[in-house]
Design a protein around this motif. Structure first.
Motif, PDB file in Angstrom:
ATOM      1  N   GLY A 118       0.951  -1.565   0.003  1.00  0.00           N
ATOM      2  CA  GLY A 118      -0.478  -0.327   0.255  1.00  0.00           C
ATOM      3  C   GLY A 118       0.891   1.426   0.210  1.00  0.00           C
ATOM      4  O   GLY A 118       0.007   2.377  -0.329  1.00  0.00           O
ATOM      5  N   PHE A 119       2.004   1.326   0.404  1.00  0.00           N
ATOM      6  CA  PHE A 119       3.173   2.403   0.333  1.00  0.00           C
ATOM      7  C   PHE A 119       3.576   2.780  -0.530  1.00  0.00           C
ATOM      8  O   PHE A 119       3.706   3.894  -1.611  1.00  0.00           O
ATOM      9  CB  PHE A 119       3.999   1.611   1.207  1.00  0.00           C
ATOM     10  N   TYR A 120       2.943   2.042  -1.702  1.00  0.00           N
ATOM     11  CA  TYR A 120       3.557   2.210  -3.046  1.00  0.00           C
ATOM     12  C   TYR A 120       2.802   2.657  -4.194  1.00  0.00           C
ATOM     13  O   TYR A 120       2.085   1.916  -5.196  1.00  0.00           O
ATOM     14  CB  TYR A 120       4.470   0.957  -4.158  1.00  0.00           C
ATOM     15  N   LYS A 121       2.345   4.291  -3.781  1.00  0.00           N
ATOM     16  CA  LYS A 121       1.558   5.205  -4.627  1.00  0.00           C
ATOM     17  C   LYS A 121       1.782   5.804  -5.675  1.00  0.00           C
ATOM     18  O   LYS A 121       1.512   6.405  -6.238  1.00  0.00           O
ATOM     19  CB  LYS A 121       0.642   5.681  -3.600  1.00  0.00           C
ATOM     20  N   THR A 122       3.301   5.625  -5.652  1.00  0.00           N
ATOM     21  CA  THR A 122       3.780   7.057  -7.224  1.00  0.00           C
ATOM     22  C   THR A 122       4.089   6.192  -8.529  1.00  0.00           C
ATOM     23  O   THR A 122       3.998   5.101  -9.020  1.00  0.00           O
ATOM     24  CB  THR A 122       5.331   6.386  -6.603  1.00  0.00           C
ATOM     25  N   ASP A 123       3.707   6.697  -8.917  1.00  0.00           N
ATOM     26  CA  ASP A 123       3.756   6.605 -10.798  1.00  0.00           C
ATOM     27  C   ASP A 123       4.655   6.644 -11.970  1.00  0.00           C
ATOM     28  O   ASP A 123       4.564   5.346 -12.351  1.00  0.00           O
ATOM     29  CB  ASP A 123       1.386   6.684 -11.772  1.00  0.00           C
ATOM     30  N   ASN A 124       4.589   7.077 -12.198  1.00  0.00           N
ATOM     31  CA  ASN A 124       6.553   7.671 -12.849  1.00  0.00           C
ATOM     32  C   ASN A 124       6.849   8.738 -12.058  1.00  0.00           C
ATOM     33  O   ASN A 124       7.019   9.453 -11.490  1.00  0.00           O
ATOM     34  CB  ASN A 124       5.258   8.073 -14.099  1.00  0.00           C
TER      35      ASN A 124
END
Length: 713
Positions: free
Chosen positions: A230-236
């Motif tokens: 859930g912590f990995y919410k970065t897209d690019n």
């Protein structure tokens, strides 16, 4: 009186040799073999030509066939011929040009350097000396377990580096503002606003024991860290012309560590299978290799010599034990076989009942634990921790009790020692892996089950599980931590006190109890179970391979200390060549089973809309079609063509043809091997026949030579 010419005497010698060769058992057996086709007559002619050629080789002066790469002392020729060959080699060495001599010198120097480098690198292997000591004191079976544990440490460390490099490090860089980043944003017109709400359990001021619960269960302050999905919410991530797609990297890295694990395990399993197959083909050859060629004459240390001696002793003990059991099985009557098969059917029904009971208990405890956690009713520290770990406790209890029951049940089934170990492993592995599958199925039933039937509008139960991927990662995290706690507790509070009681108490009950034996199947199951948890949980907890590496590192020392101080060698040792392959085969069973829940969660269940890198996708798999659509038109059509039925069907047919060819080739090679074995057998018979004939002729010659002496006297 006519005097015979030398030519006639030579022909008489050749005729007598031909007659002798035709009396050999190999020639007679081939002549007696019925030959109704051309191949049979061709075999006879080939053998006759072979015998004739053997005479010509004896006649000729050239020994080219014997002058191979073997040392001169190993050539089966006389001293005179060896001197002639040495003179010829010296002459050829003098004739060689300086350039060729330099080339040979460099080639030899490079080969020695490579061999020395390989030896130095082998000395750097992790725990090499410790595993060597274990092999000498407890046999190759237990040594294979520790080698297997070392392999899993390296495998998990490589998987951790893979996930950390391509997933965690880009996320750390984005948090420090080194590069430009874009966060995943979901439009309210596409997804309902209630689906995007996710509040981690971060209270302001909490009690100390809550930190312990969070640390052991992965909730609270650990929930919003790099540990979970859930912590990995970065897209690019963008820096100039550099563009890094984190969701695509997350997806590709997941399948990369699975493929890496598969190839690495298969490679080691194939090597172990070769050694196991060669040793299982001829048991007499195995005995000869151990007795006559098993000793290492390079050993100079007394301790190393004792270790090698103990290792060979355990290997021979294992072979003799297995041969004794096989002979007992071969001598069974028909009535005994019927009784044993009937008993095995009843015992397998009992095993099925035990499994059904375990699965039902896991299902009920998982449902209760999830309902208690979602209700928000807080209790004391002990109650909260107990209910958080209730599914893990039940699974661990089932994993601990069922192998013990299986060990007692299999004693009545009357199998060989090697097969007993394998069958216990298969049953116990099925229990452990099925327990994990039951846990995941129960969780996914809760995730996809809503009050009104269909989970609208999110596609999952967002009220109980706003970030269901993190919840799955927390369950895998708890299983791994609890597994380490149980292994450490059993060693400290069960095996060590048992050692003290047996050592310092001499009563009959304690003598009967005896010292702890190192149970190889049970210990292998523990690490295979933990590795399967790691494979399943890595997608939902990217840093879980790092935790598994640390866990197995500590387990190695825990098991080694327990083995050296608390345990004794097993009364039924077994061979390492077969166990190495079987351990990896059991691990290969766990890998596909671990892939099933990963594929199910990626392709079928809607991804969470409030957390993780796949917020804007309906499922995590949708990133692959979207990425392909951004490719150039030609490459896009090529990839779609490779995935179409027009390519898949011919490719499947081609693969089947290749497999058919390989199977036919393997059959041909097997027939050639059998023919060569027959030839070796016939050569042995020929040697025995020639020795008997030579002995008989020698006795007759001595008898006839003594007759004139008696007459003279």
């Amino acid at each position: 009186m006519a005097v015979s010419s030398p030519k006639d005497s030579k022909s008489d010698v050749y005729l007598s040799i031909n007659e002798l060769l035709h009396e050999l058992p190999s020639y007679r057996s081939l002549v007696r073999r019925p030959s109704t086709n051309i191949a049979g007559s061709r075999r006879k002619s080939v053998l006759s030509n072979f015998f004739t050629a053997s005479i010509s080789r004896k006649k000729g002066d050239s020994l080219t066939d014997l002058e191979d790469d073997r040392p001169l002392r190993e050539l089966p020729v006389s001293i005179k011929e060896k001197r002639r060959i040495r003179a010829r080699q010296d002459y050829q060495a003098n004739v060689l040009a300086k350039q060729e001599q330099g080339y040979l010198f460099r080639k030899t120097a490079w080969r020695r350097f490579a061999q020395a480098t390989k030896e130095h690198i082998s000395n750097l292997y992790l725990w090499k000396r410790a595993i060597h000591d274990i092999e000498g004191k407890f046999g190759t079976g237990i040594q294979s377990y520790f080698s297997f544990l070392r392999f899993l440490v390296l495998l998990n460390f490589v998987n951790f580096l893979l996930m950390f490099t391509f997933v965690t490090i880009p996320m750390i860089i984005s948090k420090h503002g080194v590069v430009n980043i874009t966060h995943v944003q979901v439009s309210s017109s596409v997804v309902a606003e209630e689906c995007t709400v996710y509040e981690a359990h971060n209270q302001g001021l909490i009690l100390f024991y809550s930190y312990m619960i969070n640390l052991l269960s992965g909730t609270g302050f650990l929930e919003q860290t790099y540990l979970f999905y859930g912590f990995y919410k970065t897209d690019n991530l963008m820096s100039g012309n550099f563009h890094y797609n984190l969701p695509l990297a997350y997806f590709i890295t997941t399948f990369s560590y699975i493929l890496l694990s598969l190839f690495w395990i298969v490679k080691r399993a194939v090597e172990g299978f070769k050694r196991s197959f060669i040793r299982s083909e001829d048991r007499f050859q195995s005995f000869c290799n151990k007795i006559f060629a098993g000793w290492d004459f390079c050993i100079t240390d007394q301790h190393a010599a004792q270790l090698k001696h103990s290792s060979l002793q355990y290997e021979l003990q294992t072979d003799l034990d297995e041969d004794r059991i096989k002979q007992k099985i071969a001598d069974r009557t028909k009535r005994e076989k019927i009784r044993i098969y009937f008993l095995r059917v009843l015992l397998n029904l009992l095993v099925a009942m035990i499994l059904a009971t375990c699965f039902y208990c896991i299902y009920k405890t998982t449902v209760y634990s999830q309902q208690y956690g979602s209700s928000g009713d807080g209790g004391s520290f002990a109650i909260d921790l107990l209910i958080q770990y209730l599914p893990s406790i039940v699974i661990t209890a089932a994993n601990f009790v069922t192998p013990l029951l299986f060990e007692h049940i299999i004693r009545f089934e009357d199998y060989s020692p090697a097969f007993e170990i394998k069958f216990i492993l298969i049953r116990s592995v099925f229990v452990r892996l099925a327990n994990i599958i039951v846990l995941l199925v129960t969780l996914w039933t809760q995730i996809t089950k809503c009050d009104g039937g269909k989970c609208l509008p999110c596609g999952y139960n967002n009220k109980l599980y706003p970030c269901w991927e993190t919840r799955i990662g927390q369950e895998m995290y708890k299983l791994m931590i609890f597994d380490l706690i149980i292994i450490s507790a059993v060693t400290l509070f069960v095996e060590f006190p048992r050692k003290l009681i047996v050592t310092y108490c001499s009563g009959p009950p304690f003598t009967w109890w005896g010292q702890q034996q190192f149970a190889i199947p049970q210990n292998v199951l523990e690490i295979v179970y933990g590795q399967t948890i790691c494979w399943i949980g890595t997608f939902y907890s990217p840093l879980l391979p790092g935790i598994a590496t640390i866990k197995y590192f500590f387990i190695f020392y825990i098991k080694r200390i327990s083995l050296m101080n608390n345990c004794r060698p097993s009364t039924r040792p077994f061979r390492a060549s077969s166990s190495n392959f079987f351990f990896l085969a059991v691990l290969l069973i766990g890998l596909p089973l671990a892939c099933i829940p990963i594929v199910f969660g990626i392709a079928l269940i809607s991804s969470s809309k409030a957390c993780g890198p796949f917020i804007k996708y309906n499922t995590a798999w949708n990133i692959i079609p979207e990425t392909i659509n951004n490719f150039p038109k030609g490459l896009r059509h090529l990839l779609y063509g490779l995935g179409s039925e027009a390519f898949a069907v011919p490719f499947f047919v081609f693969v089947c043809l290749i497999l058919f060819y390989l199977v036919a080739l393997a059959g041909a090679h097997k027939r050639v091997v059998n023919q060569l074995r027959d030839q070796l057998t016939m050569q042995g018979r020929d040697k025995q026949y020639l020795i008997r004939k030579l002995t008989r002729e020698t006795v007759l010659l001595r008898r006839y030579s003594s007759v004139p002496n008696v007459e003279n006297e």
